[in-house]
Design an enzyme around this catalytic site. Structure first.
Site, PDB file in Angstrom:
ATOM      1  N   THR A  62       0.667  -0.861  -0.109  1.00 19.39           N
ATOM      2  CA  THR A  62      -0.121   0.083  -0.160  1.00 19.39           C
ATOM      3  C   THR A  62       0.629   1.384  -0.066  1.00 19.39           C
ATOM      4  OG1 THR A  62      -1.390  -1.494   1.533  1.00 19.39           O
ATOM      5  CG2 THR A  62      -1.707   1.354   1.140  1.00 19.39           C
ATOM      6  N   CYS A  63       2.386   1.749   0.683  1.00 22.74           N
ATOM      7  CA  CYS A  63       2.935   2.612   1.202  1.00 22.74           C
ATOM      8  C   CYS A  63       3.355   2.753  -0.511  1.00 22.74           C
ATOM      9  CB  CYS A  63       3.688   2.187   1.969  1.00 22.74           C
ATOM     10  SG  CYS A  63       3.107   1.317   3.770  1.00 22.74           S
ATOM     11  N   SER A  64       3.647   2.203  -0.913  1.00 23.93           N
ATOM     12  CA  SER A  64       4.451   2.564  -2.492  1.00 23.93           C
ATOM     13  C   SER A  64       3.818   1.911  -3.510  1.00 23.93           C
ATOM     14  CB  SER A  64       5.582   0.907  -2.724  1.00 23.93           C
ATOM     15  OG  SER A  64       6.705   0.496  -1.944  1.00 23.93           O
TER      16      SER A  64
END
Length: 166
Positions: free
Chosen positions: A59-61
């Protein structure tokens, strides 16, 4: 104690940071971490700080960081002088993550919150990892502070949500 609009940003926030340089711009190159005194550096600036549970995670990337990269010009048009992402990863990993995202210079600062110290201090950490949140600081005052309550989503901490509150 979580931060909320109207609060002062704490005066003792120090992250770790590997400054980006052209000669160390390759993802495999290692710079030297230095302390980054956010309280001092941001005292007279408009800042967007967003946090992620971990560098190089799905999700972060895929969602979180790319949204800020894409919306950086719009944030700057709203007067934002510093955009920074923080995670509990070590400063070398955060530096490599910035390079992997092709962020050069100080367009977006990739900061390390060792042991999630800052995130713990505001109650927005879990199991030694930073939560997923966004904070807007305007000359030392918090004007926006939201943490995601659902796992794997970027709603209140994404660039679009922050832009809507600037």
């Amino acid at each position: 104690m979580s931060l909320k609009p109207g609060d002062s940003f704490p005066n003792d926030v120090v992250f770790q940071y590997v400054p980006w340089t052209e000669e160390k711009g390759d993802i495999a190159a290692c710079g030297i971490p230095i302390p980054y005194n956010a309280s001092k550096e941001w005292a007279d600036k408009k800042v967007v700080l967003f946090a992620v549970p971990g560098a190089f995670t799905p999700t972060c990337s895929v969602s979180h960081v790319p949204g800020y990269i894409k919306n950086l010009p719009a944030l700057q048009e709203k007067g934002v002088q510093v955009v920074a992402v923080v995670a509990s990863n070590d400063p070398f990993v955060m530096s490599a993550w910035g390079k992997a995202n092709k962020v050069k210079g100080d367009d977006i600062l990739f900061l390390s919150d060792p042991d999630a110290k800052f995130s713990n201090s505001i109650g927005w950490a879990s199991n030694g990892r930073t939560g997923r949140y966004a904070i807007v600081i305007d000359h030392g005052k918090v004007t926006y502070a939201q943490i995601e309550t659902k796992k794997g989503v970027v709603e209140v901490s994404g660039a679009e949500a922050v832009l809507a509150h600037l």
